[in-house]
Design a protein around this motif. Structure first.
Motif: not given
Length: 341
Positions: A233, A249-251, A255-259, A264, A266
């Motif tokens: 991830h 990735s979002e997994r 990551t405290d904000s979206p990509g 999605n 980052r």
């Protein structure tokens, strides 16, 4: 600090040349401790985050020397194995005028190729937060099976797992075997650190018209399609003096904000640090140690990338891989002087 990180893989002797040039023209060498996972383990200890270390050395003078080095680095001997029937691996390093290096290995049936599955028990894995392995032990069995077994069981136990393919062509029978085994390792991995060239050798390509040489594009390719739904991830792509790129990735838990809206994913980048390079041997291992230390401390993807790059840059300012690994104070001094926002 509890030792809830385990590093696994080879410990060996690097012979560094007296001067740059081809191996056949170098008049003498300086003995230094090395091996990518060993460098990562010692690097973490220097950063005040000492791990456990699983390795295997020969019952020879080089092996005894390495055991002393690991002990001096505050790495416990619980999983440092001595093989009574094998020698310790040797690697002769040569440099060109820019400091880039090549390796010549003496590693036929040496101790680190003889790591055995199951030596890290389930109870130990349950007490760990992070397990890291390198790609050199994947080049031959039984160490290949042992490394894959460890990553698979660590992932099943809920550990964060990381992997550095660390491709050394001299150790592999062919490129296809490296790609196949490396891709299998990635199915058990959360975090991967690699170069663009290594990821291409593993069969990843940038998509949507991006250049295959673009590090951010190939990092996205690893995240978005590489391993049939399993796999990293987070990907760090190192670029030598040009810095590094990270994609998550979002997994990913850091990551405290979206990509971006489309994927999605980052992406972060850092251009590198301006330092006087003496020797690049072990810089990638220093980067891995910095990334693990920062992410375990709860740093963001961007801050972890910057910190890891600073650890790697500082490590290039002295000779040797393990000997040049910096303290946290030295890294923080570089970061204080860094003009990069």
């Amino acid at each position: 600090m509890p030792r809830n990180v385990l590093i696994a893989g080879e410990t060996l002797i690097d012979f560094l040349p007296e001067r740059p040039g081809p191996l056949e023209d170098v008049p003498g060498f300086d003995r230094r401790p090395g091996g990518a996972p060993a460098n990562v383990a010692v690097g973490l200890a220097r950063l005040e985050a000492p791990p456990l270390f699983w390795t295997r050395v020969g019952a020879d003078p080089f092996g005894r020397y390495l055991e002393t080095v690991l002990d001096d680095a505050d790495l416990p001997d619980r999983f440092v194995e001595r093989d009574p029937d094998a020698k310790t691996t040797l690697a002769f390093v040569t440099h060109d005028e820019t400091g880039d290096r090549e390796f010549t290995f003496y590693r036929d049936d040496t101790a680190d190729t003889r790591l055995e599955p199951g030596r890290i028990d389930d109870a130990t894995l349950e007490g760990l937060e992070w397990v890291h392995a390198g790609g050199v032990t994947l080049a031959s069995d039984p160490a290949r099976t042992a490394t894959l077994d460890l990553l698979e069981r660590a992932a099943a136990a809920g550990c964060t797992t990381s992997f550095d393919p660390n491709f050394r062509p001299e150790l592999w029978p062919d490129a296809e075997t490296f790609a196949s085994v490396g891709r299998e390792a990635l199915t058990h991995v959360d975090v991967c650190k690699a170069t663009v060239g290594e990821l291409e050798r593993l069969g990843f390509e940038a998509t949507d018209g991006e250049s295959r040489s673009a590090p951010d594009a190939i990092a996205r390719a690893v995240l978005e399609g590489g391993t049939g739904g399993d796999g990293p991830h987070t990907v760090f792509v190192t670029r030598g003096s040009e810095g590094a790129v990270a994609a998550a990735s979002e997994r990913a838990p850091w990551t405290d904000s979206p990509g971006d809206a489309e994927s999605n994913v980052r992406v972060a980048s850092h251009p590198g640090f301006d330092v006087d390079v003496v020797d690049t041997t072990g810089a990638g291992d220093a980067f891995v140690a910095g990334a693990i230390a920062a992410l375990r401390d709860g740093e963001s993807l961007e801050d972890a990338l910057t910190f890891a790059g600073a650890v790697a840059a500082t490590a290039t300012t002295d000779a040797g891989a393990m000997a040049a690994l910096p303290t946290r104070g030295a890294v923080e001094s570089l970061l204080e002087d860094d003009p990069t926002p």
